[in-house]
Design an enzyme around this catalytic site. Structure first.
Site, PDB file in Angstrom:
ATOM      1  N   GLU A   1       0.060  -4.499   2.171  1.00  0.00           N
ATOM      2  CA  GLU A   1      -0.688  -4.151   0.961  1.00  0.00           C
ATOM      3  C   GLU A   1       0.277  -3.522  -0.049  1.00  0.00           C
ATOM      4  OE1 GLU A   1      -4.595  -1.340   0.039  1.00  0.00           O
ATOM      5  OE2 GLU A   1      -3.113  -0.704   1.526  1.00  0.00           O
TER       6      GLU A   1
ATOM      7  N   LYS B   1      -9.783  -7.269  -1.344  1.00  0.00           N
ATOM      8  CA  LYS B   1     -10.276  -6.160  -0.521  1.00  0.00           C
ATOM      9  C   LYS B   1     -11.718  -5.847  -0.883  1.00  0.00           C
ATOM     10  CE  LYS B   1      -8.776  -1.489   0.885  1.00  0.00           C
ATOM     11  NZ  LYS B   1      -7.740  -0.452   0.677  1.00  0.00           N
TER      12      LYS B   1
ATOM     13  N   CYS C   1      -6.011  -2.486   5.094  1.00  0.00           N
ATOM     14  CA  CYS C   1      -5.844  -1.044   5.245  1.00  0.00           C
ATOM     15  C   CYS C   1      -7.133  -0.325   5.627  1.00  0.00           C
ATOM     16  CB  CYS C   1      -5.231  -0.477   3.964  1.00  0.00           C
ATOM     17  SG  CYS C   1      -4.544   1.193   4.141  1.00  0.00           S
TER      18      CYS C   1
END
Length: 530
Positions: A292, A352, A402
């Protein structure tokens, strides 16, 4: 006539009356349970990574159950809050690394409120038969609530995430993190009830004592019985996967100030790996995973960023999943994974979906600015909508970016979408050398077992890792180093029971807790009506 005094039998003598309840005794009666509640929270914190003390978690709940048993609801709430503070203040200390103590303490207090409510519910059900079962359900209600509210929830610190090395871990493949967490809590409450009864009567051998002992032992037996569900077999062969950790020029929130340097670091590490492949020192990877934020320069609109990423992909001769900050077609920023083909360039994307509040976006920005000007450092990202699996050289890679790894539904969606291998690209540079990266790695390990998938963890600054489907770590990097990991990773498509049943275990266990509380309320109303 003189009366003669008749001796009185000792058994007939009046028993001595207790003295007045002193202030010191009242204070002791309050401080001892309060201290025990805080200690239970500290024990639960110590069971989490980077320590391998998973076995402390049941003891934390044994102590908590002993403290809450028979308490009034208001006392249960207060003791639960104290347990939460002993737990969340140290666990979430990484959130204050670069923004000071106010956000950290505010978050810890907010999360502790949920534990206060759980303590209230546990106190209510603690007088029911087989109360550890009802109390375990109440705990799952609390975890389910804080995983969803407010601001789409904050599931960080679920009890299940303390167990990547534990005896209970195989239960994750059977019922996901709710069943795994319930097993730990049930074991602890059962153990605590055994000790409580023995302290009250060391010769006790009644049915309730046997039942509590059985409840403490049952999760351990269940974990052993579920072990065959955990498999590492390569059902569709293997893929050679390269994980790139390029490192960042500096730690903290200001690492982004040198965005081009971060991109160049990941390009440089990929080119170094490509040179080792050409020299025969490393195996040619089938696919490459970047973390990321490896390119916080939008490669769609910046020709120089596009050029260096394309150069790296062509040099390594394999598709690359690139973590980038981009402006989408609607003009809004996205935290995106881009599938970059060495021949055709950027292709499929995954945006995301679960964004980090107070980091990637700022809820009620104007209100929170009253407390800290750091709110203006938070992003304005927009979430993605759908799960996406990348076809990388014939291998289905499911990105879970994440923070998303803490959410049951996001990981499950990617596996159901067809991911043969999971990737958790992350950027932990903001949190410097804190325990956050190890806590996240523990989450990834639990997810591997839950869904029977190898999990790749490319991180900008570490710890990057290759995790086997049984949750063990095959390879890992250090922190704040530039490194590459290359591994043959099993490709798997079978679904664990946990993946198949989805959120049902959590719903059933939450209903158990709700039923216990409902039973107590009904009994009280019936008693008052009588």
């Amino acid at each position: 006539m003189t009366a003669t005094a008749v001796p009185t039998d000792a058994s007939e003598q009046t028993a001595p009356q207790p003295g007045p309840d002193t202030r010191a005794e009242r204070l002791k009666r309050r401080l001892v349970p309060a201290g025990a509640a805080v200690l239970s929270g500290v024990l639960l914190y110590l069971s989490f990574a980077p320590r391998e003390l998973w076995w402390l978690a049941p003891f934390a709940f044994a102590l908590l159950g002993s403290v809450l048993h028979g308490r009034r609801p208001r006392a249960g709430f207060g003791l639960g809050m104290l347990m939460g503070l002993g737990y969340f203040l140290p666990l979430l200390s990484f959130t204050g690394v670069d923004v000071g103590p106010v956000p950290w303490i505010a978050l810890a207090v907010a999360e502790s409120v949920f534990l206060g409510l759980s303590g209230l519910g546990i106190a209510l059900v603690s007088r029911l038969p087989v109360w550890p079962v009802w109390a375990g359900g109440v705990w799952i209600v609390g975890e389910a609530a804080r995983a969803r509210f407010p601001f789409e929830g904050f599931p960080w610190g679920k009890v299940a995430f303390s167990q990547p090395d534990g005896l209970f871990l195989p239960l994750a493949a059977l019922g996901g993190t709710p069943l795994l967490g319930f097993a730990v809590v049930l074991c602890g409450f059962g153990l605590g009830d055994v000790v409580r009864r023995l302290v009250a009567d060391r010769h006790a051998r009644d049915r309730a004592l046997v039942t509590s002992a059985a409840l403490a032992l049952a999760p351990v037996v269940a974990g052993a019985a579920a072990t065959p569900l955990v498999s590492t077999a390569a059902e569709h062969g293997t893929a050679t996967v390269a994980v790139i950790q390029g490192n960042v020029p500096r730690m903290g929130l200001d690492f982004n100030a040198q965005r081009r340097a971060v991109l160049d670091h990941h390009v440089r590490e990929t080119l170094r790996l490509a040179a080792e492949v050409r020299a025969g020192k490393m195996k040619q990877p089938d696919l490459v995973l970047w973390p990321e934020n490896s390119s916080d320069i939008d490669p769609y609109t910046n020709a120089d960023a596009h050029a260096v990423i394309d150069k790296a992909a062509k040099a390594i001769g394999a598709p690359v999943s690139v973590g980038a900050v981009v402006t989408a077609e609607d003009g809004k920023p996205r935290n995106r994974q881009i599938l970059w083909d060495p021949r055709t360039g950027p292709g499929a994307v995954y945006d995301k979906r679960h964004l980090q509040p107070f980091g990637e976006y700022m809820p009620y920005r104007g209100f929170f600015r009253l407390f800290s000007s750091d709110v203006d450092r938070a992003g304005v990202f927009e979430p993605g909508d759908d799960p996406v699996v990348f076809d990388m050289a014939g291998t289905g890679i499911g990105p879970v970016t994440c923070y998303e790894a803490a959410f049951d539904d996001v990981v499950r969606d990617q596996v159901r979408e067809g991911a043969e291998i999971l990737s958790v690209p992350s950027n932990n540079a903001t949190f410097e050398r804190s325990q956050m990266t190890y806590q996240q790695l523990a989450i990834d390990r639990v997810r591997a077992v839950e869904h029977g998938r190898a999990v790749m963890v490319p991180v900008t600054s570490g710890v990057s890792a290759v995790i086997r489907p049984d949750g063990t770590i095959a390879q890992r990097t250090g922190m704040f180093t530039a490194e590459s990991l290359v591994a043959d990773v099993p490709k798997r498509s079978s679904l664990t029971p946990a993946t198949r049943v989805g959120a049902w275990p959590e719903l059933v266990l939450a209903l158990v807790g709700a039923a216990g509380v409902g039973w107590v309320i009904a009994r009280r109303r019936t008693g008052s009506a009588g």
